[in-house]
Design a protein around this motif. Structure first.
Motif, PDB file in Angstrom:
ATOM      1  N   LYS A   1      38.064  60.745  29.625  1.00  0.00           N
ATOM      2  CA  LYS A   1      37.813  62.043  28.873  1.00  0.00           C
ATOM      3  C   LYS A   1      39.188  62.581  28.400  1.00  0.00           C
ATOM      4  N   LYS A   2      40.233  62.414  29.186  1.00  0.00           N
ATOM      5  CA  LYS A   2      41.232  63.111  28.727  1.00  0.00           C
ATOM      6  C   LYS A   2      42.004  62.438  27.615  1.00  0.00           C
ATOM      7  N   THR A   3      43.035  63.524  27.145  1.00  0.00           N
ATOM      8  CA  THR A   3      43.830  63.042  26.242  1.00  0.00           C
ATOM      9  C   THR A   3      45.332  63.308  26.462  1.00  0.00           C
ATOM     10  N   LEU A   4      46.076  62.378  26.565  1.00  0.00           N
ATOM     11  CA  LEU A   4      47.504  62.586  26.708  1.00  0.00           C
ATOM     12  C   LEU A   4      48.273  63.066  25.574  1.00  0.00           C
ATOM     13  N   GLN A   5      48.549  64.232  25.299  1.00  0.00           N
ATOM     14  CA  GLN A   5      49.318  64.587  24.161  1.00  0.00           C
ATOM     15  C   GLN A   5      51.023  64.683  24.359  1.00  0.00           C
ATOM     16  N   ILE A   6      51.481  63.960  23.662  1.00  0.00           N
ATOM     17  CA  ILE A   6      53.010  63.991  23.849  1.00  0.00           C
ATOM     18  C   ILE A   6      53.708  64.585  22.545  1.00  0.00           C
ATOM     19  N   ALA A   7      54.420  65.602  22.545  1.00  0.00           N
ATOM     20  CA  ALA A   7      55.108  66.346  21.250  1.00  0.00           C
ATOM     21  C   ALA A   7      56.374  66.191  21.673  1.00  0.00           C
ATOM     22  N   VAL A   8      57.404  65.983  20.759  1.00  0.00           N
ATOM     23  CA  VAL A   8      58.727  66.045  20.874  1.00  0.00           C
ATOM     24  C   VAL A   8      59.095  67.101  19.727  1.00  0.00           C
ATOM     25  N   TYR A   9      59.888  68.042  20.449  1.00  0.00           N
ATOM     26  CA  TYR A   9      60.163  69.095  19.842  1.00  0.00           C
ATOM     27  C   TYR A   9      62.073  69.151  19.980  1.00  0.00           C
ATOM     28  N   ASP A  10      62.506  69.882  18.808  1.00  0.00           N
ATOM     29  CA  ASP A  10      63.974  70.133  18.733  1.00  0.00           C
ATOM     30  C   ASP A  10      64.272  71.636  19.151  1.00  0.00           C
ATOM     31  N   HIS A  11      64.802  71.450  20.228  1.00  0.00           N
ATOM     32  CA  HIS A  11      65.050  73.028  20.848  1.00  0.00           C
ATOM     33  C   HIS A  11      66.072  73.748  19.854  1.00  0.00           C
ATOM     34  N   ASP A  12      65.728  75.155  19.710  1.00  0.00           N
ATOM     35  CA  ASP A  12      66.488  75.698  19.086  1.00  0.00           C
ATOM     36  C   ASP A  12      66.787  77.121  19.528  1.00  0.00           C
ATOM     37  N   VAL A  13      67.881  77.543  19.442  1.00  0.00           N
ATOM     38  CA  VAL A  13      68.316  78.904  20.098  1.00  0.00           C
ATOM     39  C   VAL A  13      68.007  80.049  18.902  1.00  0.00           C
ATOM     40  N   GLY A  14      67.067  80.854  19.287  1.00  0.00           N
ATOM     41  CA  GLY A  14      66.956  81.861  18.559  1.00  0.00           C
ATOM     42  C   GLY A  14      66.036  81.673  17.428  1.00  0.00           C
ATOM     43  N   SER A  15      65.253  80.579  17.263  1.00  0.00           N
ATOM     44  CA  SER A  15      64.324  80.314  16.204  1.00  0.00           C
ATOM     45  C   SER A  15      63.215  79.439  17.120  1.00  0.00           C
ATOM     46  N   ARG A  16      62.050  79.276  16.335  1.00  0.00           N
ATOM     47  CA  ARG A  16      60.875  78.648  16.976  1.00  0.00           C
ATOM     48  C   ARG A  16      61.588  77.130  17.134  1.00  0.00           C
ATOM     49  N   ASP A  17      61.161  76.438  17.881  1.00  0.00           N
ATOM     50  CA  ASP A  17      61.500  74.938  17.866  1.00  0.00           C
ATOM     51  C   ASP A  17      60.815  74.092  16.957  1.00  0.00           C
ATOM     52  N   ASP A  18      61.593  73.303  16.606  1.00  0.00           N
ATOM     53  CA  ASP A  18      61.104  72.498  15.405  1.00  0.00           C
ATOM     54  C   ASP A  18      60.268  71.206  16.297  1.00  0.00           C
ATOM     55  N   TYR A  19      59.237  70.833  15.416  1.00  0.00           N
ATOM     56  CA  TYR A  19      58.425  70.082  15.745  1.00  0.00           C
ATOM     57  C   TYR A  19      58.982  68.581  15.035  1.00  0.00           C
ATOM     58  N   ILE A  20      59.256  67.647  16.097  1.00  0.00           N
ATOM     59  CA  ILE A  20      59.866  66.374  15.506  1.00  0.00           C
ATOM     60  C   ILE A  20      58.752  65.385  15.210  1.00  0.00           C
ATOM     61  N   GLY A  21      57.739  65.330  16.087  1.00  0.00           N
ATOM     62  CA  GLY A  21      56.720  64.629  16.040  1.00  0.00           C
ATOM     63  C   GLY A  21      55.944  64.236  17.644  1.00  0.00           C
ATOM     64  N   GLY A  22      54.760  63.701  17.201  1.00  0.00           N
ATOM     65  CA  GLY A  22      53.726  63.424  18.428  1.00  0.00           C
ATOM     66  C   GLY A  22      52.916  62.254  18.634  1.00  0.00           C
ATOM     67  N   ILE A  23      52.492  62.204  19.720  1.00  0.00           N
ATOM     68  CA  ILE A  23      51.634  60.882  19.702  1.00  0.00           C
ATOM     69  C   ILE A  23      50.439  61.461  20.693  1.00  0.00           C
ATOM     70  N   VAL A  24      49.295  60.837  20.499  1.00  0.00           N
ATOM     71  CA  VAL A  24      48.120  61.229  21.222  1.00  0.00           C
ATOM     72  C   VAL A  24      47.635  59.957  22.190  1.00  0.00           C
ATOM     73  N   LEU A  25      47.589  60.041  23.200  1.00  0.00           N
ATOM     74  CA  LEU A  25      47.001  58.700  23.786  1.00  0.00           C
ATOM     75  C   LEU A  25      45.618  59.314  24.513  1.00  0.00           C
ATOM     76  N   SER A  26      44.479  58.452  24.036  1.00  0.00           N
ATOM     77  CA  SER A  26      43.314  58.561  24.513  1.00  0.00           C
ATOM     78  C   SER A  26      42.546  57.439  24.102  1.00  0.00           C
ATOM     79  N   THR A  27      41.429  57.357  24.876  1.00  0.00           N
ATOM     80  CA  THR A  27      40.642  55.948  24.545  1.00  0.00           C
ATOM     81  C   THR A  27      40.322  55.696  22.981  1.00  0.00           C
ATOM     82  N   SER A  28      40.199  56.870  22.438  1.00  0.00           N
ATOM     83  CA  SER A  28      39.692  56.833  20.832  1.00  0.00           C
ATOM     84  C   SER A  28      40.946  56.514  19.976  1.00  0.00           C
ATOM     85  N   ALA A  29      42.289  56.731  20.660  1.00  0.00           N
ATOM     86  CA  ALA A  29      43.360  56.662  19.909  1.00  0.00           C
ATOM     87  C   ALA A  29      43.507  55.045  19.204  1.00  0.00           C
ATOM     88  N   LYS A  30      44.157  55.061  18.036  1.00  0.00           N
ATOM     89  CA  LYS A  30      44.094  53.716  17.324  1.00  0.00           C
ATOM     90  C   LYS A  30      45.378  52.732  17.937  1.00  0.00           C
TER      91      LYS A  30
END
Lengths: 910, 217
Positions: A853-882
């Motif tokens: 039932k669980k979903t493993l979400q992996i998101a890669v971010y770019d760490h920034d100092v002084g501002s919100r980290d940028d989202y680089i991209g992500g993947i989702v592992l689950s039984t329903s994932a393609k």
């Protein structure tokens, strides 16, 4: 957006509705706000205890305060809007500063660009020497100055025509900054901006109106467009200025006689560039806008703001500049006008006044009627054409080489007119290439026609040139026409680069000499022609053909000349899609060169069988850089593609006979690897530097991770050898290997000749741009520990989110739906890399039964100092994932205790 | 640094009150959704930087109040917009019919080159749909704009819509540049002239229609 301080000031006024919108039906249809109340009203008011005197509109529905003024805006609302406007103001100021910074940088760049752009690189002052070994020149399509193409220019795609054009860095930047980044493309006006220092923010007066060649002429252009007659105010200099630029004969003159013709030119170029585009920025608001403002009477303030905002204040605009209505012309692509009106490249009218003394004639530049300008399109394309083919065959190199030989072959005058012809020729061939083949005939006719005009003046040259010219002598021309661009292009291989300038008159000897030298080497240059070129190199096929590809790493040294060409021919046939323009232009290059050996060239070309030979001759007779493949040295390396690990291991062994770039007669070579197409920074691997040697031995392994099968099909390994300098690096040569040619899991040896720089083809495919990178993730469920282990191994080819082009990537891994705090974890941050190696294990305590039932979400971010980290991209592992994501998850669930590792492509919206 | 971007595009959301402009915007900028209806006051804007063909594009998206009483404020923002999204509610016939008026509004107040797009929002409420997809499509063809049905609630097509619009604007930007560059030759110049003339005509036309409306009303 219209949002300026005045707006804030005026907003309260704005909220007061104009009286006519007030409701007046309550009391006798009066328009007056303040009236004496009627009895009925007084009665009602008395009940409300709200006084005796009423405001009509306010009295309209006394029972419901909220409905009092349905169309008015309450104080709270005003406040809120004001806040929004303040935010806008803030962001607008930031934007202004941003543009200001960019403009400032551009100005600085222009100020530094004091090279004359003819014999010296406009930007870096490097002299284009006779030997031209240091840097090769290319002409900027916009400003028509020569810059060295290695560092000072970029090749880009002309958006309209889709052709490749070459721009010096300044023009490229001003296109980008002044036009696109500033938003001027839309507002037709350079938006307001704030320069970093206040001093600089005072534009206008400081810069002479005639400013920069590009802009000045562009201004002219726009003025003309608005006024029926050319403005008398236009300084002569404007028209004269661009002249030298498009008069390539200067180049030659300079080289040959070292007269300082340049004086004039230098000053002009200087003023042109120093002046920058400041004046151009100051424009009247377009009339359209004004009208608009008037029309919106009820919006007056806003409209005013709008136009203020969008257009610059008028005060500083000089008469000339104020007349130029459309900033589109004036600022964005300043130099495009150059060509429009300079008449320079317009060969036909110019020639008569031109020939012997190149008495630079501004005459026709200023007020040429349309007729005269009709050639401009072609003229423009001459240059773009030449430039196009140019990365490999610098224009200047060509001209220089011609001129360097000129003393031997003919008088100055001859050389000059020959050059003209060659230019013109390229013009025509360019046009030809732009149109369908049938048109070529007419182009030829035209060309020869115009040539004749020159011919009258310098018959000798004409004849000598004609022998080899594509356009002139009927037999040859016809023949070539029949032969189609293929051959022409082949011939053009000759135009390699400006490495050596031979000075011998007997180029046949040179050829032979070179050939033998090359053959004497361990690896014959013949190798170069054996295998077919990479697909990705189509555009530069001619040159690329010269290099051996994957399959034949070590060709027999004795390969016969005759062998080569057929092979090459074949390979060229393979590349059916090759763009004709480049080839034709190159043909003109060749022509200019072969003009020296009319007899040699003309006859062989006449028969197809002999083509290869003439080709060879042509190639070497170009005094210039030996297109022979061996001249840049060779490089030896092994590549292993490990299919299981999805790795490509490049074992660099050594390079031989590299060019010497440093004064000490050696280079400090190192190797850069790239995978193309792809982000240059993300796929770059760099070897160590071996100092002071021309035969470095690296013996180093560089590994690419996460090379999927798809990558392998699509990508090409680019191996670039560079000379490390204290600042920057010099190019020593490059070669490419298509990954799809690599066998799986075995070592493949390469020993390849280095080539000249091949511009990377900008592949604007959607798929490519959508790539966010890849991550290698291992997952395992351990029943004993009741934990799911996620192994964040590494990332590859991540997107660079920071200004530096790199990212500081880290991963956020969460097991959702989250039932415990520990189900949200992060890896460490890897600084400044696009290929991070995290190698971390993240445990998640979770009952095995919950796993599906669980979903493993992996998101890669770019760490920034002084501002919100940028989202680089992500993947989702689950039984329903393609695809593999689902597969991995299911495998993990089905096989507890086993680790499954996969490379996953990051996605933006997962 | 994370803050840098290559281009700044200004977008505008317009449409009747309650069609979900704010929701669309919040979904796109904050990826959040709120079921309750809070009328936008005047104007508001949100920023999101997207990555398009390797370029970072900062989208400054203006959300306007659909209510008539804010009209004067909102129309002031039309001119600066590079792209306008016309939003209607597929469960509200009136909002769909009003798209015509909004378009007229745009023609009157917005820049000539503005990139337009029609959005049918709330496509999650299939059961209450009154405006068929085809009608939306038809309308968009009529006005030569792109069309999408979205749901801010389900985050359906929201990203796509904004990306499409941004891409269109970017395309226009690049083409626009090409045009200027192409002015090199005489023909180019004439073209330019003629486009200007055409624009002028348009203006006149617009004004004309405007007048007619005025008289008609």
């Amino acid at each position: 957006m219209p949002n300026v301080p005045p707006l804030l000031r005026n907003i309260s006024g704005f909220f007061e509705k104009p009286p006519d919108l007030m409701n007046d039906w309550e009391i006798g249809g009066t328009q007056n706000k303040w009236v004496c109340p009627s009895d009925r009203h007084l009665q009602l008011r008395a009940q409300l205890k709200s006084g005796w005197s009423v405001r009509t509109a306010a009295a309209r529905s006394p029972t419901n305060a909220a409905k009092v003024q349905p169309s008015a805006i309450s104080d709270a609302e005003q406040e809120q809007i004001r806040k929004v406007l303040e935010r806008v103001e803030e962001s607008r100021q930031r934007e202004q500063q941003r543009i200001g910074k960019m403009v400032d940088r551009l100005d600085k760049m222009r100020k530094r660009a004091t090279g004359n752009g003819v014999t010296h690189c406009l930007l870096c002052h490097t002299e284009f020497g006779l030997l031209a070994s240091k840097s090769y020149a290319a002409m900027c399509t916009d400003c028509r100055k020569y810059v060295c193409q290695r560092n000072c220019g970029v090749e880009t795609v002309e958006p309209k025509t889709g052709e490749l054009i070459f721009l010096c860095k300044i023009c490229a930047e001003s296109r980008e900054v002044l036009w696109k980044k500033s938003g001027a493309w839309f507002y037709k006006e350079m938006p307001e901006y704030v320069k970093p220092e206040i001093a600089a923010s005072q534009p206008g007066p400081s810069s002479p109106p005639g400013a920069w060649g590009g802009p000045s002429s562009s201004r002219n252009g726009s003025v003309r467009r608005l006024l029926p007659t050319p403005p008398s105010t236009t300084p002569d200099r404007n028209t004269a200025t661009p002249r030298p630029r498009i008069q390539p004969s200067w180049v030659k003159e300079k080289v040959m006689t070292s007269m300082s013709v340049e004086e004039d030119d230098h000053s002009s170029s200087e003023s042109e560039f120093v002046a920058s585009g400041v004046v151009r920025r100051k424009k009247d608001p377009p009339t359209k806008q004004i009208t608009q403002a008037r029309r919106e009477a009820n919006l007056e303030r806003f409209a005013q703001i709008t136009s203020n905002n969008l257009s610059e204040s008028e005060e500083s605009s000089s008469p000339a500049s104020s007349r130029s209505g459309s900033p589109r012309r004036s600022l964005a692509t300043p130099s495009s006008f150059d060509s429009a009106h300079v008449g320079g490249p317009n060969p036909i009218p110019r020639h008569p006044s031109q020939t012997p003394t190149h008495s630079s004639t501004p005459a026709n530049a200023g007020g040429i009627p349309h007729e005269a300008k009709s050639g401009n399109e072609d003229a423009r394309s001459i240059d773009s054409g030449v430039v196009q083919s140019d990365h490999s065959n610098p224009v200047a190199a060509m001209t220089l080489s011609v001129s360097s030989l000129a003393p031997l072959a003919a008088s100055t005058q001859d050389a000059q007119s020959r050059k003209l012809q060659s230019r013109q020729g390229s013009c025509d061939s360019r046009r030809v290439s732009n149109e369908s083949t049938p048109r070529r005939d007419s182009a030829d006719r035209e060309n020869s026609g115009s040539r004749n005009s020159i011919g009258r003046e310098s018959t000798r040259v004409t004849t000598s040139v004609s022998g080899s010219s594509l356009v002139t002598p009927p037999p040859l021309a016809m023949n070539q026409r029949r032969e189609s661009p293929l051959d022409i292009r082949k011939l053009s291989i000759s135009s390699g680069s400006t490495k050596r300038a031979g000075t011998s008159t007997d180029s046949m000897n040179i050829i032979e000499a070179i050939r033998f030298t090359n053959n004497a080497r361990a690896d014959s240059p013949g190798a170069a022609f054996m295998s077919s070129p990479d697909d990705d190199s189509k555009q530069h096929g001619a040159r690329r053909n010269a290099l051996a590809r994957g399959s034949k790493a070590r060709p027999p040294p004795t390969r016969a000349l005759s062998d080569r060409d057929p092979t090459r021919q074949l390979s060229q046939d393979d590349e059916g899609g090759n763009p004709a323009p480049a080839s034709l232009v190159q043909a003109s290059v060749r022509r200019s060169a072969s003009g020296l050996e009319p007899s040699l060239v003309a006859s062989p070309v006449a028969t197809r069988a002999a083509t290869p030979l003439s080709d060879e001759i042509a190639s070497t007779s170009t005094t210039r850089p030996p297109l022979e493949p061996g001249t840049l040295g060779s490089i030896q390396f092994n590549i292993t593609y490990k299919q299981e690990q999805k790795q490509i291991v490049v074992h660099l062994i050594r390079a031989k006979n590299l060019r010497a770039m440093d004064k000490n007669g050696f280079s400090d070579p190192y190797v850069k690897l790239h995978l193309i197409p792809g982000n240059a920074k993300a796929t770059k691997l760099t070897s160590k530097t071996i100092e002071k040697t021309l035969n470095p031995e690296w013996n180093e392994e560089l590994t690419y991770h996460g090379i999927t099968e798809e990558d392998r099909q699509r990508k090409t390994l680019r191996v670039t050898v560079l000379d490390r300098d204290r600042i920057g690096s010099d190019f020593l040569g490059e070669t490419r290997v298509a990954l799809k040619k690599l066998p799986s899991n075995e070592i493949k040896k390469f020993n390849l000749y280095l080539e000249h720089a091949i511009p990377i083809q900008q592949d604007k495919k959607e798929g490519v741009t959508e790539e966010r990178g890849k991550v290698l993730v291992g997952v395992q469920y351990n029943i004993q520990q009741g934990s799911l282990f996620v192994f964040m191994k590494r990332g590859s080819e991540l997107v660079g989110m920071d200004k530096s082009g790199f990212s500081d990537p880290y991963c956020k891994v969460s097991l959702t739906p989250i039932t415990s705090k520990a189900h949200r974890q992060k890896t460490a941050i890897k600084k400044r890399t696009l290929n991070p190696e995290w190698d971390e294990t993240l445990p998640f305590i979770v009952p095995f039964k919950d796993l599906p039932k669980k979903t493993l979400q992996i998101a890669v971010y770019d760490h920034d100092v002084g501002s919100r980290d940028d989202y680089i991209g992500g993947i989702v592992l689950s039984t329903s994932a393609k695809g593999e994501r689902g597969k991995q998850w299911i495998q993990v669930i089905e096989n507890p205790g086993q680790t499954f590792e996969y490379w996953h492509r990051l996605e933006l919206d997962s | 640094m994370a803050r840098t971007y290559d281009y700044l595009f200004k977008l505008l959301l317009i449409g009747d009150s309650g069609v979900g402009k704010t929701c669309v915007l919040f979904r796109f900028s904050d990826d959040s959704f709120n079921n309750s209806f809070i009328s936008t006051i005047g104007i508001d804007f949100k920023i999101r930087t997207i990555d398009l063909d390797g370029k970072k594009i900062k989208l400054q998206i203006w959300d306007t109040a659909g209510q008539e009483r804010f009209r004067t404020i909102t129309t002031a923002y039309y001119r600066g917009a590079m792209g306008i999204m016309l939003v209607y509610d597929i469960t509200n016939e009136k909002s769909f019919e009003n798209i015509k008026n909004w378009i007229r509004n745009i023609e009157e107040h917005a820049s000539q080159d503005v990139e337009r797009m029609i959005i049918g929002n709330k496509c999650d409420m299939e059961d209450r749909r009154v405006v068929s997809r085809d009608r939306g499509q038809q309308l968009s063809i009529e006005y030569g704009t792109k069309f999408m049905e979205t749901s801010a609630k389900l985050n359906h097509n929201i990203e796509e819509a904004f990306y499409t619009l941004a891409r269109d604007i970017k395309g226009k930007m690049e083409r626009g540049q090409g045009q200027t560059v192409g002015v090199g030759g005489t023909t180019g110049r004439y073209q330019q002239d003629s486009t200007i003339a055409a624009q002028g005509n348009n203006l006149c036309k617009n004004r004309h229609t405007f007048h007619c409306d005025f008289i008609a009303f």
